[in-house]
Write a protein that holds these residues in place. Structure first.
Motif, PDB file in Angstrom:
ATOM      1  N   GLY A 173       0.696  -1.140  -0.026  1.00  0.00           N
ATOM      2  CA  GLY A 173       0.155  -0.169  -0.133  1.00  0.00           C
ATOM      3  C   GLY A 173       0.902   1.220  -0.056  1.00  0.00           C
ATOM      4  O   GLY A 173       1.764   1.388  -0.705  1.00  0.00           O
ATOM      5  N   PRO A 174       0.568   2.201   0.767  1.00  0.00           N
ATOM      6  CA  PRO A 174       1.599   3.304   0.983  1.00  0.00           C
ATOM      7  C   PRO A 174       2.645   3.279   1.954  1.00  0.00           C
ATOM      8  O   PRO A 174       3.426   4.189   2.251  1.00  0.00           O
ATOM      9  N   ILE A 175       2.727   2.083   2.471  1.00  0.00           N
ATOM     10  CA  ILE A 175       3.789   1.950   3.326  1.00  0.00           C
ATOM     11  C   ILE A 175       5.286   1.724   2.967  1.00  0.00           C
ATOM     12  O   ILE A 175       5.445   0.806   2.044  1.00  0.00           O
ATOM     13  N   THR A 176       6.373   2.464   3.357  1.00  0.00           N
ATOM     14  CA  THR A 176       7.515   2.499   2.736  1.00  0.00           C
ATOM     15  C   THR A 176       8.297   1.349   3.638  1.00  0.00           C
ATOM     16  O   THR A 176       7.922   1.291   4.680  1.00  0.00           O
ATOM     17  N   PRO A 177       9.488   0.913   3.185  1.00  0.00           N
ATOM     18  CA  PRO A 177      10.240   0.028   3.860  1.00  0.00           C
ATOM     19  C   PRO A 177      10.357   0.540   5.498  1.00  0.00           C
ATOM     20  O   PRO A 177      10.479   0.007   6.207  1.00  0.00           O
ATOM     21  N   ARG A 178      10.788   1.872   5.457  1.00  0.00           N
ATOM     22  CA  ARG A 178      11.162   2.653   6.702  1.00  0.00           C
ATOM     23  C   ARG A 178      10.135   2.198   7.786  1.00  0.00           C
ATOM     24  O   ARG A 178      10.424   1.901   8.906  1.00  0.00           O
ATOM     25  N   VAL A 179       8.584   2.746   7.253  1.00  0.00           N
ATOM     26  CA  VAL A 179       7.718   2.527   8.138  1.00  0.00           C
ATOM     27  C   VAL A 179       7.597   0.844   8.625  1.00  0.00           C
ATOM     28  O   VAL A 179       7.438   0.810   9.807  1.00  0.00           O
ATOM     29  N   LEU A 180       7.724   0.218   7.578  1.00  0.00           N
ATOM     30  CA  LEU A 180       7.559  -1.265   8.059  1.00  0.00           C
ATOM     31  C   LEU A 180       8.863  -1.723   8.769  1.00  0.00           C
ATOM     32  O   LEU A 180       8.325  -2.524   9.972  1.00  0.00           O
ATOM     33  N   ILE A 181       9.923  -1.300   8.714  1.00  0.00           N
ATOM     34  CA  ILE A 181      10.940  -1.719   9.488  1.00  0.00           C
ATOM     35  C   ILE A 181      10.812  -1.104  11.096  1.00  0.00           C
ATOM     36  O   ILE A 181      10.816  -1.851  12.058  1.00  0.00           O
ATOM     37  N   PHE A 182      10.480   0.112  11.021  1.00  0.00           N
ATOM     38  CA  PHE A 182       9.916   0.822  12.354  1.00  0.00           C
ATOM     39  C   PHE A 182       8.895  -0.108  13.159  1.00  0.00           C
ATOM     40  O   PHE A 182       9.175  -0.483  14.073  1.00  0.00           O
ATOM     41  N   VAL A 183       7.908  -0.509  12.266  1.00  0.00           N
ATOM     42  CA  VAL A 183       6.811  -1.178  12.921  1.00  0.00           C
ATOM     43  C   VAL A 183       7.429  -2.618  13.693  1.00  0.00           C
ATOM     44  O   VAL A 183       7.212  -3.113  14.516  1.00  0.00           O
ATOM     45  N   LEU A 184       8.193  -3.298  12.628  1.00  0.00           N
ATOM     46  CA  LEU A 184       8.834  -4.387  12.906  1.00  0.00           C
ATOM     47  C   LEU A 184       9.602  -4.368  14.279  1.00  0.00           C
ATOM     48  O   LEU A 184       9.397  -5.090  15.002  1.00  0.00           O
ATOM     49  N   VAL A 185      10.415  -3.370  14.225  1.00  0.00           N
ATOM     50  CA  VAL A 185      11.544  -3.176  15.447  1.00  0.00           C
ATOM     51  C   VAL A 185      10.389  -2.814  16.523  1.00  0.00           C
ATOM     52  O   VAL A 185      10.828  -3.384  17.834  1.00  0.00           O
ATOM     53  N   PHE A 186       9.533  -1.948  16.431  1.00  0.00           N
ATOM     54  CA  PHE A 186       8.501  -1.945  17.615  1.00  0.00           C
ATOM     55  C   PHE A 186       8.189  -3.159  18.075  1.00  0.00           C
ATOM     56  O   PHE A 186       8.073  -3.285  19.378  1.00  0.00           O
ATOM     57  N   ILE A 187       7.397  -3.857  17.109  1.00  0.00           N
ATOM     58  CA  ILE A 187       6.844  -5.249  17.704  1.00  0.00           C
ATOM     59  C   ILE A 187       7.863  -5.998  18.403  1.00  0.00           C
ATOM     60  O   ILE A 187       7.796  -6.692  19.414  1.00  0.00           O
ATOM     61  N   GLY A 188       9.012  -6.014  17.682  1.00  0.00           N
ATOM     62  CA  GLY A 188      10.142  -6.905  18.280  1.00  0.00           C
ATOM     63  C   GLY A 188      10.625  -6.633  19.609  1.00  0.00           C
ATOM     64  O   GLY A 188      10.694  -7.279  20.605  1.00  0.00           O
ATOM     65  N   LEU A 189      10.803  -5.085  19.803  1.00  0.00           N
ATOM     66  CA  LEU A 189      11.273  -4.700  21.219  1.00  0.00           C
ATOM     67  C   LEU A 189      10.047  -4.971  22.157  1.00  0.00           C
ATOM     68  O   LEU A 189      10.350  -5.180  23.331  1.00  0.00           O
ATOM     69  N   GLN A 190       8.770  -4.635  21.794  1.00  0.00           N
ATOM     70  CA  GLN A 190       7.510  -4.602  22.638  1.00  0.00           C
ATOM     71  C   GLN A 190       7.748  -6.012  23.190  1.00  0.00           C
ATOM     72  O   GLN A 190       7.511  -6.406  24.417  1.00  0.00           O
TER      73      GLN A 190
END
Lengths: 328, 322, 511, 342
Positions: free
Chosen positions: D171-188
């Motif tokens: 969709g409109p999600i760039t890799p940066r946002v995706l990585i950010f979300v993944l890092v967030f989930i991972g750290l959470q």
């Protein structure tokens, strides 16, 4: 527990009040309705720097005259911030984007995004790198590389073929303008007058006080007797360098001293003979033409690829000329 | 507990480490004097003081905030720039006296806002002073329009910047006087005693009947007034002022304080140590510039030095304890 | 579970033994050639004054410290490898200072360092399960998901014990577990320990409270100045003999020595004081009178005195100090201090002293105004002043240039008292003045408190140490649920009467 | 036989609403959420474009927030990593200097881990306070970035790879946002569910207790610093990819913005208290304010005044501040009247 909850509630209340205030102020700024062009100008400086301060009013004036609704951002030379502002601009779908790159090497994605969204881009003040030229409609502004080169030309003329050792005071480390001017200067002396050699160089951070200190230290380092000239990347710093000479009891007049700007600080130094030559840079020309070029592009008129601000050399001969009246 | 005899080697090591900054500074100056051409010259020593004075005045003031256990005051950058711009801009239009008064009023305002937020409202000093930096610099740029202000070439500010005292610039004298005054304030007066005591244990200090919130306000006020003086010195030195001045003074001053050996946890440290820390960094930078070493290496050297100085100190303490 | 009370000595094989342990810190020898052996099913008492080396020795047994000489053996095998190895060998230590993590939950604290995991992920169900079992085992009910920082002090102590028990230890070491507990809670704890020992656990029990030692221990080891004085079966010794061994001199506990007092005018008067956990208290303290505040931990005693003197927020009520015929209202802590109130807080290390500053500076702090001329402190005046006070409270060694942090608990408490003596307080409020203080220093602190009262100071003492309370106080107010449950004085004040008021009529435990 | 005596020391929460209230009271993100709510409401009312152009907003949040997430891991242990911004710059320069993109990324990320290790070495082995050690590293690494880059931006060899990276993927999600979300989930997940992450709270909340309980404190500290270094390097890599060049001055505003995001979200600098979610909330607030002000064309100086003001308000409206104010006011009033109200 009770206190805690009460505290949170009170905090929320206060914050809400602030939010309302913010909203009130914000809505005033976001007025619209005119059917003129909307243009985003992505600048790395504005009212926070001397140049930007005198750059903005002519720009806004020209925009008003052309019926352009201008939204100006200021990334403060942070490439990431400018990139995000570029995304904001592209998302807002303006008729055109005026870009003054914070870091020229990093604007390619911004240009690509604008192209994908069919938004034309013109560049002001600092040009993009040659590889990106195809992505922009036009450039207007000084040729920062050319300014360094022009300052070097004055230096070469003054040196007149004799071996000359000079000190170099650069702008803020890592800053695009600083890098370009330095390169322009170095390339030109190497080509035109290899008899001029740079004995030492240090950043002066566009500051007069920093420049004065590093110049004084460089004089100590290489031995003041060996120094026949100084090049500083702007007039503010050259003023500091000249003060450093005076503080060491060295008369700056016999030395070959050049810089860039012809500002209100530099112009009197030219007249007093302490500064031998500088390159006039008109911030008002720059700001005005950013919009003029943009307007032409918007109206579909043909524009030259580059509209260079004339790099007028200013020496004692033409220092009083109204054409080069200092602006900032 | 029985006390054994402490090995004399460890004792010596600890003695040295406690006075580390004195030895380091002396060693560095001796090294420079011996091996760096023209280091010992009135011109170069003047340059060292030009480097040291403005940031040093900020650092000796900020020592109060650090010793009071509040980490640091990031807003000194905004304060120095504001004082410099106000001094030159206002004196150009309304005279020097009014300019000083205006700068003083602004310095007091900074001190009170930071101090009240941290002292009375118990807010984190890093964030408070970060916010006041934003607000302060924003207002300064909004009002000054980012212009460069310069005083008349024959004005009083310029004249002050040119004054020499025994061959050294007036700013060096200001630095020394500020250090002496603040050292006295911190070491010998009730106010300084409370700052140190608060930094060592804030609860115990409060329970001794001290209005600790006021102590914090006092610490921030001292810092603000020092930053104002630093702004004056900077303005007088170059006879120009602009809102982008004093970049890096925040962490630069903190680095000097830490190299001097003042604890960021508060309680321990002194103004004299901070002065030595500032001189150390200034001499080092001066040596590097004299040796034509570039900006990147200068930064690396300063950083390495912070880590090194504190490592030696820590390891010596450990060894002495063993 | 069969009650076999007939074999109090040597119930089982030796589980843990330490041989010829030596431990030095800097130049000082904390433990000097000490050996100790504890058997399964035994409760082994360990006593000694502060600084005798008890805690150091226990930390060595638990693997937290490595001895300079000697070795620790578990089941005959040498123990090396630090905390982890000690835990694995079944040694659990309950610390003197609470060693809980305030932001983690009760369950997580109980399982700290031993989270059950699956592929690195914590197994929440198992974690809660084991924690709940441990709590059930010690018979305490706590919300498993509550953050420990929000629990009462006593509950935290039990959570800590639950943590030790959850590890199914073979050796349980408790370092002054009852210091923060009320008598009822103490009673419960001691019974619980006996039960655990019957199940075959080896328990090492450190306490300053001699009666507790005699109630539950099978054998007792005495340390003095880091050296082993001896280990004796409890039946072969007496409290007096034990105290003699601890202090190394003839010493008499001055229990029941009451002061002759002739109280004067009311100096400190509180009316309708309300605050967090305090629900309306009226209280008077007269000049020269020692008023004791008894009650269970958590009854609101500390909260009451702090609210009275303005150290914490008071939501209602009026408190006044009368001196030289003038009555002043206390609106803030500072006004209290200004009007002659001195406060010796419960936590002397965190609230009473600046540990990284010298004794002289600590003493000078509340007296700074009179030691300064025009805001400038006079060094000679400060040191003379501080030295005089340090001597008057019997600080040992009386070196006022040393950091306060270098002194032992008892001496630190003397420093706290000394700094207030300099102000000639009209009122002094002491909260647990001798907690964790050794026997010798305790007597000296009691002497100081009596002297103050004799000089006409109004004294208010909070104490969980019942003999201390009875011995010192002219009048005892017993606090329960933030109110005064009853007031006792003279012969009617004894342990039973105080306890029954504190616990709310129905006395807990045995008489 | 099994009826052991029990002792009641306090209410063991049983009823559902009390449980819920207790659970809510335990959270540390309230202040951040309050601020976020206000920011969202205010922004919706004057510049709804912020939300219709959400990929832009998310991009900015990801930029501010990514480094803050890694930093939170260190702050939870009561330590600080001031070197993150410089790490970002060094990693970017390292990556751009290597012609092969994949290799560059790997080397840059390894450099981040190495920097974390060096920080941890000084903190754990030498025993220096992390504030000082990483302040030194801040200077060292910033200098290193200049030295490695020759004091000018370094262009990636493969610009096309960078441009492709900046393009939306889902969709409109760039890799940066995706990585950010993944890092967030991972750290959470890491700090709430993984044993090592859970123990970060113990290391920050009560280090001695953690040590005594057999938690390998040193190893946890090393993990934390390496996480922070890695995430900062990751941010450097992302920035370089998206800009197609590495700027040695990059990230100058990142350090203070990340600390601000964490603190607004309720993470305590003293350690042991806070959450990854809180940092996300803080970053969201800051990001939305910034994008909103930019979109409505507010000048940068006025923007700064606003952001500074909001930050100041957020930090002085801590419940603890309120208690302090209420306490002061009460004492003051009662001092005036000589009597406190019943």
């Amino acid at each position: 527990m009770i206190l805690r909850t009460r505290g949170t509630l009170a905090a929320t209340g206060l914050l809400v009040a602030t939010g309302m205030l913010l909203a009130g102020c914000g809505s005033g700024a976001a007025s619209d309705g005119s059917d003129g062009y909307t243009v985003y100008a992505l600048l790395p400086q504005g009212n926070d720097q001397p140049y930007g301060t005198t750059y903005l009013p002519p720009m806004q004036e020209a925009a008003a005259k052309a019926g352009i609704k201008l939204t100006i951002t200021n990334s403060q030379y942070d490439a990431d911030k400018q990139a995000s502002e570029c995304e904001v601009a592209v998302a807002a779908r303006p008729d055109l984007i005026i870009l003054w790159p914070a870091v020229a090497d990093t604007v390619r994605p911004c240009l690509e995004a604008a192209k994908a969204a069919d938004i034309p881009v013109t560049v002001t003040n600092s040009d993009v790198i040659p590889a990106d030229k195809s992505l922009i409609k036009a450039y207007s502004g000084p040729d920062t590389y050319g300014q360094g080169a022009a300052s070097a030309e004055i230096m070469c003329e003054l040196a007149d073929g004799k071996p000359t050792g000079i000190l170099m005071v650069n702008g803020l480390t890592g800053n695009t303008t600083a890098i370009n001017r330095r390169q322009g200067f170095l390339d030109t002396i190497q080509k035109n007058c290899p008899n001029v050699t740079v004995l030492a160089e240090q950043p002066g951070n566009w500051n007069k006080d920093t420049s004065q200190t590093v110049t004084s230290e460089m004089l100590t380092s290489v031995g003041a007797a060996k120094v026949q000239g100084i090049y500083a990347a702007d007039d503010t710093m050259v003023a500091g360098a000249i003060d450093a000479l005076k503080a060491q009891g060295i008369d700056p007049k016999p030395l070959l001293i050049t810089s860039i700007g012809n500002t209100k600080l530099g112009n009197p130094l030219i007249k007093s003979g302490e500064l031998d030559g500088t390159i006039f840079q008109s911030s008002s020309w720059d700001g005005q033409n950013a919009v003029v070029v943009a307007e032409k592009v918007l109206k579909g008129e043909s524009v030259d690829e580059n509209l260079f601000m004339p790099s007028v050399k200013v020496t004692a001969a033409n220092a009083d000329s109204p054409e080069v009246a200092p602006e900032w | 507990m029985k006390r054994g005899t402490r090995p004399s080697g460890a004792q010596t090591l600890q003695w040295v480490s406690e006075r580390g900054i004195f030895f380091f500074t002396a060693a560095l100056v001796a090294f420079a004097a011996l091996f760096i051409d023209n280091f010992v010259s009135i011109v170069n020593i003047t340059d060292v003081f030009h480097r040291a004075a403005p940031i040093g005045i900020v650092a000796v003031g900020m020592t109060f905030v650090v010793i009071s256990g509040n980490y640091l005051d990031l807003s000194v950058v905004a304060q120095v720039a504001t004082a410099a711009v106000v001094l030159i801009a206002v004196s150009n239009s309304a005279g020097l006296g009014l300019a000083v008064l205006a700068a003083l009023a602004i310095a007091l305002l900074y001190g009170v806002v930071n101090g009240v937020a941290v002292g009375y409202l118990r807010a984190n000093a890093v964030i408070v002073t970060l916010s006041t930096t934003f607000v302060g610099l924003g207002i300064l740029r909004w009002l000054s329009g980012g212009s460069i202000f310069f005083g008349p070439p024959d004005g009083p500010i310029r004249a002050l910047g040119q004054v020499k005292v025994v061959g050294l610039p007036l700013s060096a004298l200001v630095l020394v006087v500020m250090t002496a005054a603040l050292a006295f304030l911190l070491g010998r007066t009730n106010f300084g005693f409370l700052i140190r005591s608060f930094g060592s244990n804030r609860t115990a200090t409060r329970l001794a009947g001290v209005d600790t919130s006021r102590v914090v306000v006092g610490a921030f006020l001292i810092t603000s007034l020092s930053a104002m003086v630093a702004g004056f010195v900077l303005a007088a030195f170059s006879n120009t002022a602009v809102s982008t001045m004093a970049q890096g003074f925040d962490f630069g001053a903190l680095a000097a304080i830490i190299i001097g050996g003042t604890s960021v946890f508060g309680g321990k440290g002194s103004v004299l140590r901070t002065l030595l820390g500032v001189i150390f960094v200034s001499v080092l930078t001066n040596i590097l510039v004299l040796s034509k070493i570039g900006f990147g290496w200068q930064q690396m050297a300063i950083g390495a030095l912070i880590v090194l100085a504190v490592s030696v100190d820590t390891l010596a303490r450990k060894a002495a304890r063993r | 579970m069969t009650a076999d009370q007939t074999t109090p000595e040597a119930p089982g094989p030796v589980v843990i033994e330490a041989e010829s342990i030596v431990k030095r810190f800097g130049g000082a020898t904390a433990v000097d050639d000490v050996s100790i052996a504890v058997r399964s099913g035994e409760i082994h008492g360990l006593v000694g004054e502060n600084g005798a080396g008890k805690s150091t020795l226990m930390r060595i047994l638990a693997g937290i410290l490595t001895p300079d000489q000697g070795e620790v053996r578990v089941d005959g095998r040498p123990l090396t490898g630090g905390t982890r190895a000690a835990l694995d060998a079944g040694i659990a230590l309950v610390h003197q200072e609470l060693s809980l993590v305030p932001e983690l939950t009760t369950a997580e604290n109980i399982m700290l360092g031993a989270f059950p995991t699956r592929l690195g992920f914590t197994n929440a169900r198992q974690l809660r399960g084991v924690a709940a079992t441990a709590l059930r085992e010690i018979g305490v009910s706590v919300d498993l998901d509550e953050r420990v920082g929000r629990l009462s002090v006593a509950l935290r102590q039990f959570v800590e014990i639950a943590r030790a028990v959850a590890r199914k230890p073979r050796v349980l070491i408790l370092d002054e577990p009852t210091a923060t507990l009320t008598p009822a809670e103490t009673d419960y704890l001691l019974t619980m320990l006996q039960r655990l020992a019957e199940g075959g656990l080896a328990i090492i029990y450190i306490s300053h409270r001699i009666p507790e030692i005699f109630r539950i221990c099978d054998r007792v080891t005495v340390l003095r100045d880091g050296q082993l004085i001896g280990t004796t079966p409890i039946r072969a010794t007496t409290p007096a003999a034990l105290v003699d061994q601890m202090v190394g001199r003839e010493y008499k506990l001055d229990l029941q020595i009451r002061r002759e007092s002739t109280p004067g005018e009311v100096v400190l008067a509180a009316r309708g004081v309300r605050a967090h956990r305090v629900h309306g208290v009226d209280l008077d303290v007269r000049a020269g009178e020692i008023v004791g505040l008894g009650g269970l931990v958590g009854a609101g005693r500390t909260e009451l005195v702090r609210a009275m003197i303005g150290a914490d927020i008071r939501t209602a009520g009026r408190v006044t100090v009368t001196a030289h015929g003038r009555t002043r209202s206390i609106s803030s802590y500072q006004s209290a201090v200004r009007n002659g109130v001195a406060y010796v807080p419960e936590e002397r290390r965190t609230d009473g002293l600046a540990l990284t500053m010298s004794v002289a500076e600590n003493i000078a702090l509340p007296n700074r105004r009179r030691l300064a001329t025009g805001g400038v402190l006079r060094r000679s005046r400060v040191s003379a002043f501080a030295q005089r006070l340090a001597d008057s409270v019997g600080l040992r060694p009386p070196d006022i240039r040393k950091d306060a942090g270098d002194y032992s608990g008892g001496n630190q408490q003397k420093i706290v008292i000394a700094k207030w003596l300099g102000r000639n307080p009209k009122v002094i409020v002491l909260d647990e003045p001798t907690r964790g203080v050794d026997v010798g220093a305790k007597a000296e602190i009691h002497r100081l408190i009596r002297e103050l009262a004799d000089q006409g100071t109004a004294v208010l003492v909070v104490s969980s140490d019942l003999p201390e309370l009875l011995e010192l106080s002219d009048v005892i107010h017993v606090i329960r649920d933030g109110r005064i449950a009853g007031t006792l004085s003279g012969p009617e004040a004894d342990e039973r009467s105080v306890m029954s008021l504190a616990a709310g009529g129905g006395m807990v435990g045995k008489a | 036989m099994n009826s052991t005596p029990t002792l009641s020391l306090g209410p063991a929460t049983t009823d559902r609403s009390a449980r819920l209230r207790a659970a809510l009271a335990r959270r540390t993100e309230w202040r951040g959420l309050a601020l976020l709510a206000v920011v969202v409401v205010a922004t919706l009312s004057f510049e709804p474009l912020v939300f219709t152009a959400y990929p832009v907003t998310l991009g900015r949040v990801a930029l501010i927030g990514l480094v803050a997430l890694g930093l939170t891991a260190v702050i939870l242990m009561g330590e600080l990593d001031l070197s993150v911004a410089s790490t970002l710059a060094v990693a970017g320069v390292v990556m751009a200097s290597i012609p092969n993109v994949a290799l560059g990324i790997v080397v840059a990320l390894c450099a981040g881990l190495l920097i974390g290790l060096v920080n941890a070495f000084f903190v754990v082995k030498v025993g220096i306070n992390s504030f000082i050690a990483t302040l030194g590293m801040l200077f060292v690494l910033r200098g290193l970035a200049f030295v490695l880059s020759g004091e000018k931006p370094v262009r990636m060899a493969d610009i096309e790879a960078g441009i492709a990276f900046g393009a939306p993927i889902i969709g409109p999600i760039t890799p940066r946002v995706l990585i950010f979300v993944l890092v967030f989930i991972g750290l959470q997940i890491f700090v709430t569910k993984v044993r090592a992450g859970r123990e970060f709270y113990a290391v920050g909340g009560n280090r001695q207790a953690a040590r005594d309980a057999g938690i390998p404190v040193s190893r946890r500290l090393v993990t934390g610093f390496m996480l922070s270094g890695f995430v900062a390097a990751l941010a450097g890599v992302i920035n370089t990819m998206e800009r197609t060049a590495a700027d040695p001055t990059a990230g100058s505003t990142v350090l203070l913005a990340s600390i601000a995001a964490a603190i607004i979200g309720g993470v305590a600098l003293t350690g042991g208290r806070g959450s990854i979610v809180g940092t996300l909330v803080g970053a969201l607030s800051l990001g939305i304010i910034e994008v909103g002000l930019t979109l409505s064309g507010v000048q940068v100086d006025v923007q700064q005044i606003f952001i500074g003001g909001v930050l100041l308000l957020a930090v002085i409206t801590d419940p603890a501040s309120f208690r302090a104010v209420v306490g002061n006011a009460r004492s003051f009033l009662s001092g005036r009247r000589g009597e406190t109200p019943a």
